[in-house]
Design an enzyme around this catalytic site. Sequence first.
Site, PDB file in Angstrom:
ATOM      1  N   LYS A  69      -7.426  -5.215   7.282  1.00 42.30           N
ATOM      2  CA  LYS A  69      -7.957  -3.859   7.632  1.00 42.30           C
ATOM      3  C   LYS A  69      -8.967  -3.751   8.357  1.00 42.30           C
ATOM      4  CE  LYS A  69      -6.902   0.685   6.990  1.00 42.30           C
ATOM      5  NZ  LYS A  69      -5.768   1.228   7.532  1.00 42.30           N
ATOM      6  N   ASP A  82       5.115  -8.692  -3.005  1.00 41.02           N
ATOM      7  CA  ASP A  82       6.292  -8.117  -3.817  1.00 41.02           C
ATOM      8  C   ASP A  82       7.194  -7.353  -2.958  1.00 41.02           C
ATOM      9  OD1 ASP A  82       5.365  -9.231  -6.484  1.00 41.02           O
ATOM     10  OD2 ASP A  82       4.905  -7.176  -7.243  1.00 41.02           O
ATOM     11  N   TYR A  97     -10.394  -8.900  -6.550  1.00 40.74           N
ATOM     12  CA  TYR A  97     -10.068  -9.086  -8.032  1.00 40.74           C
ATOM     13  C   TYR A  97     -11.079 -10.128  -8.646  1.00 40.74           C
ATOM     14  CZ  TYR A  97      -5.223  -7.718  -6.634  1.00 40.74           C
ATOM     15  OH  TYR A  97      -4.225  -6.962  -6.335  1.00 40.74           O
ATOM     16  N   ASP A 154      -1.577  -1.389   6.471  1.00 44.44           N
ATOM     17  CA  ASP A 154      -0.655  -0.339   6.455  1.00 44.44           C
ATOM     18  C   ASP A 154       0.520  -0.498   7.226  1.00 44.44           C
ATOM     19  OD1 ASP A 154      -2.541  -0.189   8.083  1.00 44.44           O
ATOM     20  OD2 ASP A 154      -2.740   1.914   8.267  1.00 44.44           O
ATOM     21  N   ASP A 214      -1.059  -9.402  -2.572  1.00 43.59           N
ATOM     22  CA  ASP A 214      -0.186  -9.106  -4.067  1.00 43.59           C
ATOM     23  C   ASP A 214       0.735  -8.128  -3.888  1.00 43.59           C
ATOM     24  OD1 ASP A 214       0.130  -8.797  -6.873  1.00 43.59           O
ATOM     25  OD2 ASP A 214      -1.850  -7.941  -7.070  1.00 43.59           O
TER      26      ASP A 214
END
Length: 357
Positions: free
Chosen positions: A191, A251, A142, A223, A247
Amino acid sequence: MKYNIATVSGDGIGPDIIRETKKVLDCIGIKYNHQFIYIDKLAGGCAIDAVGNCLPGETVEACAKSDGVLLGAVGGPKWDHLPGNERPEQALLGLRKQLGLFANIRPAIVFTELADACPLRKESVDGGLDIMVVRELTGGIYFGEKGSCDTKLGPAAYDIEIYSEEEVRRIAAIAFDMAMKREKKLTSVDKANVLESSRLWRRVITELSVDYPDVELSHMYIDNAAMQLIRNPKQFDVIVTTNMFGDILSDEASMITGSIGMLPSASLGKGNFGMYEPIHGSAPDLAGRDIANPMATILSAAMMLRYSFGLYEEADEIERAVRSVLASGYRTADLMGPGMKPIGTKETGDRVTSFIK
Ligand code: NAD
């Protein structure tokens, strides 16, 4: 003790939920002999209306000087026409950046009293669920270099994921410390099978784990983590991960609880300073109507007492009082179920305080 709290109510339901939270803090103050002094400041849409800027300098200054920041929510349709960099939500990014808040902490708790709201199978959350997601907040993709370019296939765009060892080390230290205060289990999500930045992330966290021999550290690919959170969420205690993975995962973890009006969060930097806010937005449709659920903000204040002020007993007392209101069958509209007794924003605050007195 005396504590200066910068209160940034913001927009929409912000003022409604902060008002009730102050009521609860004042009650704690009387019972435990603390003085909470509120410094009310503008940020978000209301600041745009008042001074033409969503994050006035004096707000940042007051927050920086305070012992902790309590924030409601910002944004609303009134300011949706503004260009991205002038919108109320920029105030949040500005505050995090200028206050050096690099760690976002979000508990995902399924209260046994609200187990029916959880969308997962009952046996997955039997006995309640309590996960803490620690997300890196100021680095990664980001904030990495971004841009557009021409490729053989035509116009393209890119965003670069970049993490320094120091950025990983400081967020990992927060997560390890958090795990030490809980079940002593830390899952680092990355990852590393594909990304170079993830391989660095994993190496630095593994190195740091030597300083925390009591914490059981495991690594999981993003994942798989997204899947495991649905399949068997009880295996997690503390999760630490990058800005983008966090992020998404935070959620997902929040939604497992099924009740957006119940979830607090903290953004922390070095030392004890932090900014505390509910995870939900400004719910403009509910503003000023005495229907918003203030519990997420009240629980955010409890986090502030625990993490910034070191007031553990007082924080526990607020959380117990919230649970007692739920256990007595009272519900705001967002949590309403058969046989429950409806209450509004103000009555929720009153009922929480009645269990503290
Ligand atoms: P939202 O969280 O405000 O609302 C989502 C849904 O949840 C709505 O149906 C709302 O009525 C309900 N809801 C939210 N909080 C509730 C509460 N305390 N009690 C009962 N019901 C509640 O998200 P949104 O609708 O996507 O966004 C509304 C505005 O808030 C937008 O301007 C958005 O940019 C802003 N926003 C701000 C923050 C923040 O300040 N941290 C976070 C998210 C969204």
